[in-house]
Structure formats: C-alpha cells, structure tokens
Design a protein around this motif. Structure first.
Motif, PDB file in Angstrom:
ATOM      1  N   GLY B 209      -2.277  27.694  64.149  1.00  0.00           N
ATOM      2  CA  GLY B 209      -2.896  27.015  63.004  1.00  0.00           C
ATOM      3  C   GLY B 209      -3.622  25.742  63.412  1.00  0.00           C
ATOM      4  N   MET B 210      -2.983  24.974  64.294  1.00  0.00           N
ATOM      5  CA  MET B 210      -3.608  23.717  64.734  1.00  0.00           C
ATOM      6  C   MET B 210      -4.886  24.012  65.523  1.00  0.00           C
ATOM      7  N   ALA B 211      -4.783  24.947  66.462  1.00  0.00           N
ATOM      8  CA  ALA B 211      -5.953  25.293  67.278  1.00  0.00           C
ATOM      9  C   ALA B 211      -7.072  25.837  66.393  1.00  0.00           C
ATOM     10  N   PHE B 212      -6.688  26.702  65.475  1.00  0.00           N
ATOM     11  CA  PHE B 212      -7.658  27.343  64.576  1.00  0.00           C
ATOM     12  C   PHE B 212      -8.425  26.290  63.772  1.00  0.00           C
ATOM     13  N   GLN B 213      -7.712  25.328  63.235  1.00  0.00           N
ATOM     14  CA  GLN B 213      -8.362  24.319  62.398  1.00  0.00           C
ATOM     15  C   GLN B 213      -9.254  23.398  63.232  1.00  0.00           C
ATOM     16  N   ILE B 214      -8.777  23.038  64.415  1.00  0.00           N
ATOM     17  CA  ILE B 214      -9.607  22.169  65.268  1.00  0.00           C
ATOM     18  C   ILE B 214     -10.894  22.900  65.655  1.00  0.00           C
ATOM     19  N   MET B 215     -10.760  24.178  66.027  1.00  0.00           N
ATOM     20  CA  MET B 215     -11.954  24.966  66.371  1.00  0.00           C
ATOM     21  C   MET B 215     -12.912  25.032  65.191  1.00  0.00           C
ATOM     22  N   ASP B 216     -12.357  25.202  64.009  1.00  0.00           N
ATOM     23  CA  ASP B 216     -13.176  25.256  62.804  1.00  0.00           C
ATOM     24  C   ASP B 216     -13.900  23.925  62.602  1.00  0.00           C
ATOM     25  N   ASP B 217     -13.200  22.850  62.849  1.00  0.00           N
ATOM     26  CA  ASP B 217     -13.800  21.522  62.684  1.00  0.00           C
ATOM     27  C   ASP B 217     -14.865  21.259  63.747  1.00  0.00           C
ATOM     28  N   VAL B 218     -14.630  21.790  64.944  1.00  0.00           N
ATOM     29  CA  VAL B 218     -15.632  21.663  65.997  1.00  0.00           C
ATOM     30  C   VAL B 218     -16.906  22.404  65.593  1.00  0.00           C
ATOM     31  N   LEU B 219     -16.718  23.602  65.059  1.00  0.00           N
ATOM     32  CA  LEU B 219     -17.868  24.428  64.651  1.00  0.00           C
ATOM     33  C   LEU B 219     -18.744  23.729  63.627  1.00  0.00           C
ATOM     34  N   ASP B 220     -18.126  22.961  62.748  1.00  0.00           N
ATOM     35  CA  ASP B 220     -18.901  22.283  61.708  1.00  0.00           C
ATOM     36  C   ASP B 220     -19.910  21.311  62.326  1.00  0.00           C
ATOM     37  N   TYR B 221     -19.590  20.786  63.499  1.00  0.00           N
ATOM     38  CA  TYR B 221     -20.519  19.859  64.167  1.00  0.00           C
ATOM     39  C   TYR B 221     -21.501  20.569  65.092  1.00  0.00           C
ATOM     40  N   LYS B 222     -21.137  21.785  65.459  1.00  0.00           N
ATOM     41  CA  LYS B 222     -21.971  22.512  66.420  1.00  0.00           C
ATOM     42  C   LYS B 222     -23.030  23.360  65.741  1.00  0.00           C
ATOM     43  N   SER B 223     -22.714  23.785  64.548  1.00  0.00           N
ATOM     44  CA  SER B 223     -23.492  24.856  63.950  1.00  0.00           C
ATOM     45  C   SER B 223     -24.821  24.368  63.414  1.00  0.00           C
ATOM     46  N   THR B 224     -25.678  25.322  63.190  1.00  0.00           N
ATOM     47  CA  THR B 224     -26.926  25.065  62.484  1.00  0.00           C
ATOM     48  C   THR B 224     -26.840  25.833  61.177  1.00  0.00           C
ATOM     49  N   GLU B 225     -27.707  25.474  60.230  1.00  0.00           N
ATOM     50  CA  GLU B 225     -27.665  26.128  58.913  1.00  0.00           C
ATOM     51  C   GLU B 225     -27.633  27.648  59.027  1.00  0.00           C
TER      52      GLU B 225
END
Lengths: 326, 326
Positions: B209-225
C-alpha cells in the motif's frame, strides 16, 4: 452533563441517557481536535436523544441486560442519526443545526463529508464492540441500507410537483421512521423479548417515526423565523414537497405550481401567499389529522405492552413528543 | 464480464475476480435505477480490483474456504474502496475517475454524498452476511475507522507548506496502506492461517500500500495530460503535497513556496517550472527510491510465505504493479 428537559421527569432513563452521551463523546475523540470538539459541541447542543431513549425503554421489557452494552448500542443509534444529519446539511446547504452553525457551515463541505463518514465508522465500531449477536449486526446493516436507499429516493423526488402521498410516505419511512422502528425493535431484541413483543416494538417505532416526521413537516409551514431555529419554508425551497403541501395541491394544484417553480427564489411575499393558500386548502389540518392517526396507532401499540413503569413512560413521552394532550 | 488485463495470466484468480464483480454489481441493485447504472458502469470501467485480489490470494494460504463467502468478503473490500473514492472526488471536485465522469460530475455532489453513504451500507451488509466471525466484524470496523481518521488528517494537511515526511507517511498509511494491509490480513484470517502468517500478510499489505501510493504520487508529477486519465498536478493544486514535492522542498523550500501559494491558480507555465525544479532537486528519484524500499519489503515478506502457486502470483503481480523488473 445535561440532557433535554423532555427527560427531566424520568430520573432512570435520564441517567441512562447521560451515560449514553458519555459514550458518544468518548467515541469521537480523535487526533483531529477540531472535529472532536465540533462533534462534542453538537452532542452538547441538546438533541432529544429520542432514538437511544426508545431503544433503552424497550430494552427494559425483557431479561436484564448489560447496562454498559445497552449504553453503547443506544449511542450507536444516535451516532448513526447524527451522521445522516451532517450529510443532509450538505445536501440542503443548511447554515444551522440545533441552534449551532452546521458542520458544513463551520468547516466547509469537505470536512462535513468526511465527518459524516467518520461517524458511520464510529457507529459501526460501537456496534461491533457491544454485541455478540449476529442477528443484531445483520439487522443494523439492513436498516442502515434502507435509510440510505430512502435518502436516494428523496433526491429523485426533489422539485417534483407531481409527487404523490404514497411517494411521500415511502420517503419519510426511509428518512425517519426506519430508524425509530429499528431503535424500538433493537431494544426489544437486545433484551431477548418475545418475537411478539419485538414486533409490537417495531410497529410502535414505525408509527412514532411517521407521526414525528409529519409533525415536523407541518411545523415547517407553520413557523415564523423567530420561533424556529432554522429558516422557514426551507423544505419547499429545497424542493422537498411534504404532506401539507401535497394535500393542499390535491385541492388546487395549479395555484401552487407558479410558486414552486421559483424554487429557492421564493420571496417573503410568495411565502406569505403560499402559507395562505395552504390554510385555505386545509393542508395543515389534514396533515395533522394524518399524523394523529399514526400517533393513535403508536399509543395503542404501547398500551398493548405489559404494564410497567417503562410502558407508562413510553406512553407519556410519546404523547408529549407528538403534542397530544391525552 | 471483463476484468483488468493484469489478471489475464492467472485464470483462477481471474475467475474469482469475475465472481467478485458479479457480487458487486448485484449488491448495488436498488429502486434508484440511475445510481445502480452509474455504479455498475463504474465497476465495469475496470479498476484493477487489487484489494479483493490480495484478499483472495491470501485466503488460499489456509484451510479451504467457502468460495461464495470469499467472493462476498472480497466484494465488500472493493465496495468500501469505491465509497471512499466517490467521496474523495467530491472533496477534490474531480471531473473524472477511471476515464468516466465522476459521480459528482455526472449527478452532482448531493447524489455523490448519498451514493458513497449507500456504498458504506452495502459494504456493511455484504460483510454482515458473509461472516459469522466477530473478530472479522471488529477488525473491519477498526480498519474503516482508521481510514476515515486518515481522511480527516489529510484535510488538516492541505496547503501546508511545512508538511513533513512523517506526516505524509501517516496520511498515506490511512488513505491507502490501511486497506491494502487489511485486505491481506483479512484474507489470511478468513482462511484460518496461523497468527504468524496473518502478521506477515498484514506487513506485506502495508508495504504494498505504501509503495503503491508513493508510485501514484510520483506519477502525478511525471505525467502529461495525455497519458493519464486525469489532469496533471491535480494533487498539488488541491493542496496535497506528496513525497516528490516534500523531498524537493527539503532541498530548496523557498523556491517552491511562491508556486504553492498560487494554489488552484497555477498556470501551465508554473507547472512546467515546478516540474523542472523537482527534477533539479531529485524529488522524483528520491521518492522512487523510497517506494522501492517498501516494494522490497513487500516482496521479501511474500518470499517468506509457504511455497505455492499463490505465492508466485503474489510475487509476480506485486512486482508488475509496482513497476519492478525482477
């Protein structure tokens, strides 16, 4: 700690309700001090604690029960009720509740959403730690589900000028009568009363709930800003067309529609005119007569219970609550 | 009925998840057709069903269990998850969820409040009719309470530029890791596994759960629309300052504050600049390294489980999910 003056005459149940309130206040202690304080203030603001009270009164008709567990179960019912109130206030954008600013008015709707959710978990937690009876858990789950299905029904009925009495009854059954019915039934079940007494408790609760909600809806049309702690005609503006209006519309549907179409834009002049129209069409009197029928059924049910002090209290309180003289 | 491609390689668990989805779809059938349909569409839109899947996988490590009950319990976890998503979307005013308009965007926030509430009752109902173990009920109540306390914590942290890593971890523990932890633990408990295995399941779930959420939070900064189904930098605009930003701010706090103060008013140019700042301060890399530590712990925990097909599936799925090659 104080409880509502309604209970002053009955020291035993009053004491039970004080204990119940203690459980409620303790159960909402969390890291988030703001929320804890807001909820404790809300509890202090003096609801009548009707659902816990009916639960506790009916729990005296069977075997002796653990007082501690009874207080926790009673508290769970009130917590569930408060959770739905907090979410209702979001839907209705209500500024006030129990003479205090509503949670959503004080903290914003976001906090109000989670605070209601949090109370659902407190309810569930209290319940899960105060019974070892699976039937009780199942009944609670079922009852809670019906309440929420009722809330969703209500959303479909908003601003519907063709609403029928049947739809209104179905709606208030879910919104109010369900939890009254359940509180009484759960009390009798908790104390191991006979199936027959449990069923009587259920019916009594249903009739109290229906009468209570109709009386409340009548008050919304009767009141003036000063004597209620909330704005008048709130229900109508919010698109909840309740019994007095439904009955009035039966007599003269077309007279009301132009007002209803104004929705939240109703002026004070409009309100006065609608009020007069409802008086003319005897909407309030007829709604009160229907409430009285439910009250009569509730009281008749109570009289069928075994004679004891609690039966007399139930009769007395129910009569007072539903504003009956006899 | 389809389930997410993640499960294609594992026919048994895939079949279990299809059955779980059937339970979910059936359990939301109510009078209110709009809501039923909206929820069924949402379920069809293909979440990964991770919480039910982890529950089901861990339920294979003990005695043989009733499949029907297992599917109901698994469904209850996903229903609880969806309830919180629907309410989260109100708070965040999210237009989209799983490539569909969110419930609040389609039906308004009022319906969204009650629909989430309704799902809480469905969760409770499924649970109460699929276990006769009071420990399970209590654990669920406890776990649900922690999730909501976590949501309330989060509200206090919004737009707080002084947020610490510790606060962030506490927050994502409640928001995400709690339910992963619980799903794994409940699966092992449901199958009557040893206390030791239950504890391992719990730790594995927590780390996933911790890893999953951190990865999700990382994606929010990496992604494009274009590559995400939701607007980028949504978290930052909404005042949720997550690990990449917290780590970046450790290096150069003052550089970020002027941007953060713009809140929802961040322009595309601002976003580009913040993205560059985070790259410079290695916020993303360092966040990913922390996620990796949680992933490693999860995988090490899985390796400690008794050797069997499910252990291999757990290892494989967890690696894939958390984007690991080994």
């Amino acid at each position: 700690m104080a409880v509502h003056p309604l209970w002053e005459k009955y020291p035993d149940i009053r004491q039970d309700l004080i204990e119940t309130k203690k459980v409620m206040e303790k159960s909402v202690k969390i890291r988030n001090k703001d929320i804890t304080q807001a909820l404790q203030l809300f509890f202090e603001a003096g609801g009548k604690l009707l659902r816990p009270a009916y639960f506790l009164l009916f729990s005296k008709f069977g075997e002796e029960v653990s007082e501690k567990k009874a207080h926790r179960m009673a508290a769970s019912l009130e917590i569930l009720h408060v959770a739905t109130l907090i979410h209702d206030d979001i839907i209705d954008d209500s500024p006030m509740r129990r003479s205090l600013p509503s949670i959503q008015a004080s903290y914003g709707q976001d906090i109000a959403v989670y605070t209601g959710d949090f109370l659902f978990t407190v309810y569930f937690h209290l319940l899960s730690t105060s019974t070892k009876d699976f039937k009780t858990i199942e009944m609670n789950a079922h009852s809670m589900k019906r309440i929420l299905v009722g809330e969703l029904d209500q959303m479909n009925l908003r601003y519907n000028t063709e609403i029928t009495m049947k739809q209104y009854f179905q709606h208030i059954k879910g919104k109010t009568a369900q939890l009254f019915e359940f509180a009484c039934y759960e009390g009798a079940h908790f104390a191991g009363c006979s199936k027959r007494l449990q069923l009587t408790a259920k019916r009594v609760g249903y009739n109290i709930g229906m009468a209570f909600q109709i009386m409340d809806d009548v008050l919304d049309y009767k009141s003036t800003e000063t004597d209620m702690q909330k704005p008048v005609f709130e229900d109508m503006k919010n698109g909840y067309y309740t019994l007095p209006l439904i009955l009035a519309m039966e007599k003269n549907h077309d007279a009301f529609v132009p007002y209803l179409e104004k929705r939240t834009e109703l002026s004070d002049k409009d309100i006065k005119e609608v009020q007069e129209l409802i008086v003319e069409t005897k909407g309030l009197e007829r709604a009160e007569a229907i409430a009285e029928r439910f009250t009569d059924k509730a009281l008749a049910g109570i009289q069928k219970l075994p004679a004891c002090e609690e039966r007399d209290i139930l009769y007395d309180v129910t009569s007072t609550l539903l504003k009956r003289k006899n």
